[in-house]
Design an enzyme around this catalytic site. Structure first.
Site, short mmCIF file in Angstrom:
data_model
loop_
_atom_site.label_atom_id
_atom_site.label_comp_id
_atom_site.label_asym_id
_atom_site.label_seq_id
_atom_site.Cartn_x
_atom_site.Cartn_y
_atom_site.Cartn_z
N ASP A 319 2.92 31.55 -17.89
CA ASP A 319 4.21 30.95 -18.17
C ASP A 319 4.66 30.63 -19.26
OD1 ASP A 319 1.86 29.16 -17.93
OD2 ASP A 319 3.01 27.59 -16.80
N GLU A 502 -3.82 25.86 -28.91
CA GLU A 502 -3.74 26.52 -27.95
C GLU A 502 -3.77 27.95 -27.94
OE1 GLU A 502 -0.94 25.83 -24.05
OE2 GLU A 502 -0.21 25.23 -26.19
#
Length: 544
Positions: A319, A502
């Site tokens: 996403d 991340e």
């Protein structure tokens, strides 16, 4: 909100082919909690439903810079009372929305990260991060959006303060590498608990995530535990494996050619596939304003359709990415539910083969051949429909009837799960080498769109999918190039900024960008994959 249809107790919910009539012999999954109007029974209301007027006001006025902050905030009173107080007070002279929120909610800080000591090497730093990122939530405060879990678990870090589904497999790989096998097993037991409690594993352990799942790595988690626990592991988790499969295959048994329902699609020739989905078609509470803005840009589409595709994109874990965009540019053209994804269907193949294996560990159980037949049928369908003749596995647009012409990191999932033929694995490796290999690892796609699951970003889980899959088919040199390039990237940022993050910019030696929120530190799956890669490609000085 649309209601979820109840999940059946038996595996027969998932099986659509007549040859599977024998599967009643398989041990039944435990009965999932029955859905009700606002989600699953016993789960707290999502904040957008508990106090809708207040929720919309807070998100619309950007009271918090991060829209996730409010849905994670803890109500200090019963939600119905907060709602009534807000409706009573909002029209009064001098009413201050921020003051009202501060008086009625307790907000959470980001998950902390360990302070690095001068001279600390990368691996010891990661080992020191595990206890910092470990949480326990057997009891949660009343009215919290957090879902309780019986055992300890590791969170990703930063804004992600809860347990996430597919993140956790890669975190667990690192825990095992660190010798933290008990904590890895506790995480597996948490996921089994979620399946028993809710009938599926949600995106994350918040009430607002319950309407969707994430890429189904539960069978890989069971496989990881079985490497040390043996056959008993497969027997122990067989009911949850079956329920996981039932969730993903719900509706398949009555689906006609050319139709789709929830997470299953049947093509005109009868081939059965899976897609990503979400049971709600409203803006995501944690990204409420972003979704409303995206839907407003799609004037030619019903807003609910856009919201569903955005939510399905969140279930995919990617996403967002140009994989899901109709024009490969604008998020408002997202059409996730029209796509048969190569990664998802490879994972379902692994789930089917794991179920066949687990059934074989049961005495006098013939269900092995049933799941094996399903896996063989899916493998044949993947080879027929999800192969681009240019030389790589790809997504299939089932509404338009065409294969994607985009090479993405998802093309390596058939190698990772073993569904690929040897010849096509070799061709896929060459396509990946030509289009996606970068100085900092494997690019997610070759398109720089500003979305975080596109170039120039490299994500830890996709590096492991690539390395493990390529090694499985003897493509060791390419696997080592990708693995060492990513390790170099991680080490460079660690040396410069003393942290793991991340995602990474695979072309510039820095943290990645794009998406809906700033780059997050921590970081669970980066830690896990880094440890696995360091074990594969060690260097005398401790650096790649």
């Amino acid at each position: 909100m649309k209601t979820c249809r109840p999940l059946h107790q038996m595996l027969a919910l998932a099986l659509s082919l007549a040859l599977l009539a024998q599967t009643a012999c398989a041990p039944p999954a435990r009965q999932a909690a029955a859905p009700h109007q606002h989600g699953l029974a016993g789960a707290p209301l999502t904040p957008d439903l508990a106090y809708p007027e207040l929720f919309q006001a807070v998100q619309q006025r950007w009271v918090f810079d991060d829209q996730k902050q409010f849905v994670d905030a803890l109500p200090l009173k019963p939600p119905a009372q907060i709602r009534a107080d807000y409706l009573d007070q909002r029209g009064r002279s001098g009413f201050d929305l921020k003051e009202f929120v501060a008086a009625n909610f307790e907000t959470a800080d980001a998950a902390e990260t360990a302070q690095i000591r001068a001279g600390t090497a990368l691996r010891p730093h990661i080992d020191a991060l595990w206890p910092v990122l470990t949480r326990r939530s057997a009891q949660v405060p009343p009215h919290s959006s957090m879902l309780p879990l019986p055992h300890a678990y590791v969170v990703p870090g930063g804004r992600f303060r809860e347990l996430y589904y597919w993140d956790s497999y890669f975190t667990m790989l690192g825990l095992v590498e660190s010798g933290q096998t008990r904590l890895s097993r506790q995480m597996l037991d948490n996921f089994a608990h979620l399946i028993d409690r809710y009938g599926h594993i949600p995106n994350g352990t918040r009430s607002y995530y319950l309407s969707r799942s994430q890429p189904p790595f539960f069978s890989h988690m069971v496989e990881l535990e079985a490497r040390t626990g043996g056959d008993e592991v497969y027997r122990r988790y067989l009911p949850q494996l079956q329920q996981e499969y039932a969730f993903w295959m719900d509706g398949a048994q009555t689906l006609k050619p050319g139709q789709a329902t929830r997470r299953v699609v049947r093509l005109a020739d009868g081939s059965l596939f899976n897609r990503y989905w979400d049971d709600r078609d409203t803006p995501r509470p944690e990204s409420w304003m972003q979704d409303r803005e995206t839907a407003a840009q799609a004037a030619d589409r019903p807003a609910g359709e856009v919201y569903r595709d955005l939510r399905a994109g969140a279930e995919s874990g990617w996403d967002y990415s140009t994989r899901w965009l109709g024009d490969r540019r604008q998020l408002s053209t997202i059409r996730t539910t029209a796509i048969v994804p190569i990664d998802l269907n490879s994972l379902l193949y692994h789930l089917e083969t794991t179920l066949a294996l687990a059934c074989g560990k049961q005495p006098a159980s013939p269900c092995t051949r049933d799941y094996r037949a399903l896996a063989q049928q899916r493998q044949a369908a993947i080879e027929k429909h999800l192969w681009n003749a240019a030389g790589y596995y790809a997504d299939y647009d089932w509404k338009q009837g065409r294969i994607s012409d985009q090479v993405t990191a998802a093309t390596l999932y058939p190698l990772f799960t073993g569904v690929a033929s040897a010849q096509r694995a070799r061709l896929t490796a060459r396509s990946v080498q030509a289009h996606l290999v970068a100085p900092g690892g494997l690019l997610t796609t070759a398109i720089d769109s500003g979305q975080q699951w596109d170039a120039p970003n490299a994500w830890a889980p996709l590096q492991w999918i690539a390395v493990d899959g390529l090694r499985r088919y003897g493509e060791d040199a390419l696997a080592q190039t990708i693995g060492q390039n990513f390790l170099n990237q991680v080490q460079t940022l660690f040396d410069n900024e003393h942290k793991l993050v991340e995602k990474y910019d695979a072309t510039a030696g820095r943290g990645g960008g794009g998406g809906e929120y700033p780059l997050q530190d921590g970081f669970g799956w980066t830690n896990g994959v880094t440890l696995k890669l360091l074990a594969l490609y060690p260097q005398p000085d401790g650096k790649p």
